[in-house]
Design a protein around this motif. Structure first.
Motif, PDB file in Angstrom:
ATOM      1  N   ILE A   1      15.382   8.766  -6.280  1.00 42.96           N
ATOM      2  CA  ILE A   1      13.350   7.564  -6.640  1.00 42.96           C
ATOM      3  C   ILE A   1      13.592   6.238  -7.090  1.00 42.96           C
ATOM      4  CG2 ILE A   1      11.696   7.988  -7.737  1.00 42.96           C
ATOM      5  CD1 ILE A   1      12.338  11.342  -7.802  1.00 42.96           C
ATOM      6  N   SER A   2      12.625   5.700  -6.540  1.00 40.54           N
ATOM      7  CA  SER A   2      13.021   4.148  -6.766  1.00 40.54           C
ATOM      8  C   SER A   2      11.806   3.740  -8.172  1.00 40.54           C
ATOM      9  CB  SER A   2      11.718   3.554  -5.924  1.00 40.54           C
ATOM     10  OG  SER A   2      11.695   1.197  -6.515  1.00 40.54           O
ATOM     11  N   SER A   3      12.471   3.740  -9.247  1.00 38.30           N
ATOM     12  CA  SER A   3      11.282   3.725 -10.372  1.00 38.30           C
ATOM     13  C   SER A   3      10.105   2.613 -10.276  1.00 38.30           C
ATOM     14  CB  SER A   3      12.375   3.366 -11.572  1.00 38.30           C
ATOM     15  OG  SER A   3      13.103   2.459 -11.880  1.00 38.30           O
ATOM     16  N   PHE A   4      10.247   2.059  -9.865  1.00 36.77           N
ATOM     17  CA  PHE A   4       9.134   0.971  -9.479  1.00 36.77           C
ATOM     18  C   PHE A   4       8.269   1.609  -9.415  1.00 36.77           C
ATOM     19  CE2 PHE A   4      11.755  -2.574  -7.562  1.00 36.77           C
ATOM     20  CZ  PHE A   4      11.565  -3.441  -9.099  1.00 36.77           C
ATOM     21  N   VAL A   5       8.101   2.328  -8.306  1.00 38.49           N
ATOM     22  CA  VAL A   5       6.326   3.453  -8.132  1.00 38.49           C
ATOM     23  C   VAL A   5       6.755   4.719  -7.966  1.00 38.49           C
ATOM     24  CG1 VAL A   5       4.986   1.519  -7.705  1.00 38.49           C
ATOM     25  CG2 VAL A   5       6.843   3.150  -5.784  1.00 38.49           C
ATOM     26  N   GLY A   6       8.066   5.421  -8.158  1.00 37.91           N
ATOM     27  CA  GLY A   6       8.355   6.595  -8.004  1.00 37.91           C
ATOM     28  C   GLY A   6       8.814   7.165  -6.628  1.00 37.91           C
ATOM     29  N   THR A   7       8.507   6.531  -5.304  1.00 36.71           N
ATOM     30  CA  THR A   7       9.001   6.251  -4.163  1.00 36.71           C
ATOM     31  C   THR A   7      10.535   6.181  -3.792  1.00 36.71           C
ATOM     32  OG1 THR A   7       7.204   4.347  -3.626  1.00 36.71           O
ATOM     33  CG2 THR A   7       9.126   5.270  -1.958  1.00 36.71           C
ATOM     34  N   LEU A   8      10.466   7.993  -2.666  1.00 37.13           N
ATOM     35  CA  LEU A   8      11.345   8.256  -2.431  1.00 37.13           C
ATOM     36  C   LEU A   8      12.839   7.694  -1.784  1.00 37.13           C
ATOM     37  CD1 LEU A   8      10.674  12.042  -1.300  1.00 37.13           C
ATOM     38  CD2 LEU A   8      12.273  11.251  -3.037  1.00 37.13           C
TER      39      LEU A   8
END
Length: 126
Positions: free
Chosen positions: A85-92
């Motif tokens: 998960i990208s911690s920028f926006v919670g995107t897988l």
């Protein structure tokens, strides 16, 4: 051309970061974050994304993982070891070595920004 660019031992893109001021060339995402800045304004769009990156270089995959501030978590599903998960926006986020490995059958947006610059082409003149 494929051998020169992606050979596991000596490929141009495989074992080093060729981008940026320390590399061989600067890419436009280093100058402007047009895609990220525009998409970030649409919360529902961002929250529904699963980003699939096609990158054959383990070195560049690791760099992308860092730049996207990714976090690896255990997956509760039986078909996968982990989710990222990208911690920028919670995107897988998922990585694939080839385009053929990207899942199909879903709504898809392909952004091949500067990708085609690295591919060999046949040029015809009349």
């Amino acid at each position: 051309m494929s051998e020169v660019l992606t050979n596991p031992k000596a490929g141009y893109y495989i074992n080093r970061d060729v981008f940026g001021a320390q590399g061989d060339f600067v890419t436009s995402p280093e100058v402007s974050q047009m895609y990220g800045e525009g998409a970030s304004k649409f919360k529902n769009f961002i929250e529904s994304l699963h980003v699939h990156l096609v990158e054959c270089s383990p070195v560049l995959q690791k760099l992308q993982h860092q730049k996207l501030k990714c976090i690896d978590e255990e997956n509760t599903a039986q078909d996968a070891d982990k989710i990222t998960i990208s911690s920028f926006v919670g995107t897988l986020v998922s990585w694939h070595a080839t385009l053929e490995q990207v899942p199909s059958g879903l709504p898809t947006i392909i952004i091949a920004h500067e990708f085609f610059d690295a591919l060999p082409i046949h040029q015809f003149q009349v």
